[in-house]
Scaffold this motif. Sequence first.
Motif, PDB file in Angstrom:
ATOM      1  N   LEU A 110       0.814  -1.214   0.057  1.00  0.00           N
ATOM      2  CA  LEU A 110      -0.020  -0.207   0.061  1.00  0.00           C
ATOM      3  C   LEU A 110       0.969   1.191  -0.080  1.00  0.00           C
ATOM      4  CD1 LEU A 110      -3.018   1.313   0.016  1.00  0.00           C
ATOM      5  CD2 LEU A 110      -2.427   1.180   2.649  1.00  0.00           C
ATOM      6  N   GLU A 111       1.931   1.288   0.666  1.00  0.00           N
ATOM      7  CA  GLU A 111       2.734   2.582   0.862  1.00  0.00           C
ATOM      8  C   GLU A 111       4.295   1.821   0.937  1.00  0.00           C
ATOM      9  OE1 GLU A 111       1.707   5.332   4.019  1.00  0.00           O
ATOM     10  OE2 GLU A 111      -0.119   5.801   3.178  1.00  0.00           O
ATOM     11  N   TYR A 112       4.553   1.199   0.179  1.00  0.00           N
ATOM     12  CA  TYR A 112       5.948   0.291   0.172  1.00  0.00           C
ATOM     13  C   TYR A 112       6.222   0.448  -1.581  1.00  0.00           C
ATOM     14  CZ  TYR A 112       9.918  -2.810   1.000  1.00  0.00           C
ATOM     15  OH  TYR A 112      11.000  -3.365   0.984  1.00  0.00           O
ATOM     16  N   ASP A 113       7.447   1.182  -1.926  1.00  0.00           N
ATOM     17  CA  ASP A 113       7.853   0.864  -3.307  1.00  0.00           C
ATOM     18  C   ASP A 113       8.693  -0.361  -3.340  1.00  0.00           C
ATOM     19  OD1 ASP A 113       9.188   1.450  -5.297  1.00  0.00           O
ATOM     20  OD2 ASP A 113       9.235   3.501  -5.253  1.00  0.00           O
ATOM     21  N   LEU A 114       8.237  -1.078  -4.115  1.00  0.00           N
ATOM     22  CA  LEU A 114       8.861  -2.363  -4.305  1.00  0.00           C
ATOM     23  C   LEU A 114      10.258  -2.380  -5.188  1.00  0.00           C
ATOM     24  CD1 LEU A 114       5.843  -4.563  -5.401  1.00  0.00           C
ATOM     25  CD2 LEU A 114       7.165  -4.604  -3.266  1.00  0.00           C
ATOM     26  N   ALA A 115      10.314  -1.085  -6.039  1.00  0.00           N
ATOM     27  CA  ALA A 115      11.460  -1.012  -6.735  1.00  0.00           C
ATOM     28  C   ALA A 115      12.542  -0.485  -5.781  1.00  0.00           C
ATOM     29  CB  ALA A 115      11.167   0.022  -7.979  1.00  0.00           C
ATOM     30  N   THR A 116      12.255   0.276  -5.016  1.00  0.00           N
ATOM     31  CA  THR A 116      13.339   0.889  -4.130  1.00  0.00           C
ATOM     32  C   THR A 116      13.500   0.503  -2.810  1.00  0.00           C
ATOM     33  OG1 THR A 116      11.699   2.789  -3.273  1.00  0.00           O
ATOM     34  CG2 THR A 116      13.060   3.091  -5.267  1.00  0.00           C
ATOM     35  N   GLY A 117      12.440  -0.571  -2.380  1.00  0.00           N
ATOM     36  CA  GLY A 117      12.543  -0.877  -0.860  1.00  0.00           C
ATOM     37  C   GLY A 117      12.139   0.317   0.102  1.00  0.00           C
ATOM     38  N   LYS A 118      11.729   1.217  -0.187  1.00  0.00           N
ATOM     39  CA  LYS A 118      11.368   2.542   0.701  1.00  0.00           C
ATOM     40  C   LYS A 118      10.040   2.917   0.699  1.00  0.00           C
ATOM     41  CE  LYS A 118      16.029   4.733  -0.370  1.00  0.00           C
ATOM     42  NZ  LYS A 118      16.553   5.758  -0.897  1.00  0.00           N
ATOM     43  N   ARG A 119       9.630   3.783   1.639  1.00  0.00           N
ATOM     44  CA  ARG A 119       8.385   4.263   1.827  1.00  0.00           C
ATOM     45  C   ARG A 119       7.721   4.662   0.316  1.00  0.00           C
ATOM     46  NH1 ARG A 119       5.186   6.598   6.764  1.00  0.00           N
ATOM     47  NH2 ARG A 119       3.178   7.104   5.851  1.00  0.00           N
ATOM     48  N   GLY A 120       6.478   4.146   0.229  1.00  0.00           N
ATOM     49  CA  GLY A 120       5.893   4.591  -1.169  1.00  0.00           C
ATOM     50  C   GLY A 120       4.465   5.587  -0.958  1.00  0.00           C
ATOM     51  N   ASP A 121       3.884   5.790  -1.941  1.00  0.00           N
ATOM     52  CA  ASP A 121       2.529   6.882  -1.754  1.00  0.00           C
ATOM     53  C   ASP A 121       1.616   5.803  -2.021  1.00  0.00           C
ATOM     54  OD1 ASP A 121       0.698   8.909  -1.707  1.00  0.00           O
ATOM     55  OD2 ASP A 121       1.531  10.003  -3.102  1.00  0.00           O
TER      56      ASP A 121
END
Length: 457
Positions: A110-121
């Motif tokens: 949901l709020e996790y960027d699979l490409a960077t492994g960091k928090r997403g939007d």
Amino acid sequence: MKADALARLPSVDRVLRWPPVAALAASHGRAPVLHVVRAALDACRAAATVPDDDALCDDIGRRVEADLAPSLRRVLNLTGTVLHTNLGRAPLPQEAIDAMVQVASGASNLEYDLATGKRGDRDSHVEKWLCRLTGAEAATVVNNNAAAVLLTLNSLGARRDCIVSRGELIEIGGAFRLPDIMARAGCRLREVGTTNRTHLRDYAEAIGPRTGLLLKAHTSNYRIEGFTAEADPVKLGALAAEHGLPYVVDLGSGTLTDLSRFGLPREPTPADTLREGASIVTFSGDKLLGGPQAGIIVGRADLVARIKKNPMKRALRCDKLTIAALGAVLRLYADPDRLAQRVPALRLLSRPAAEIEAQALRLLPAAAQWAGGRGRVDVVPVQSQIGSGSLPVDLLPSFALRIAPAGKRGGQALEALATALRSLPLPVIGRVADGALLLDLRCLDDEAGLLAALLPA
């Protein structure tokens, strides 16, 4: 006599040991059954009656079933209002339901960027598609369109004048009034024009150093006809741009596609409105779009960024289920040629009257058998409506099963029929008109379900 009756009542512990009640506790848990047993015995004390053991067991069983049954239930919407606010508005496509189940059953990005492994939007799961379908630079979503309007006004116009036509100070269901929302958003309402006529010069003359934005609200839940005038939206957008002001348009029950392709009156789309010069457009997800409850905000990237930075955005944001469902519905719009087959709201709105009539004739014998001596049943042409403030004066030809009550007590008999239908295991909701109960079949997707409800095996 009352004391004698109370003395004969069994104790709570004794009732819990009765095999039928013990079976209930084993199935549903001791705590909920204990609560019901106490309530059943309290009811006996209040009535000063002592039922026999079997009757008390039956009462406890019914109470447990009622106590643990969900209050939010599926019903059959035969009111003739397709997007019925009280009945949940737009039914979701199967793709949206599947997407909700998938993310509900475990963890998700949901709020996790699979490409960077960091928090997403979380907006990233729908923003791409909203921009693609509307031509907007950026987008964000909140929990409904009232929230979208509130957040936009607070972000772009707080403590400043918000200019709006007097003829667009709308009120929708639930006593939602645009002036009240503007006040809560911290904007100062600046009305221009009159109820039926507002010109471009009215906006121009009202602009001053305290102006924060220009607002246009689409009057989707009513229509003024006759001696009317409104400012050209393209010129209104140019006026706002000339003064460096945001031009915000609330489309209400906005649609992402031209409805005329489905035989419905054309409504302005967000894409149309942005091309005409709007800076920000807000609209609903669960009305003509056919998705889950959501408020959608699209427009200029710099303004959407300001809106997303507002602390209220977190309070108004959508959960993972809404994001999943909305994303699935938006992806369906990539294939406009099959929208009417895949988006239930559009399918129901565009159903041919001849198809509905044929369905009514098939169901007529079962409805007559259910009514029995309580009323006479026939098939009649009726007019359905879109609902939820969408195209309020445009009606859709349909057919209904009409149940006319027998006897002279028309009003009481009608209420009894309506109550009986609402009390079915699968509740059936119709509408009363012209001294009869109408079951408008425009929204009946589950014909087998209605048959089973009327004539259970």
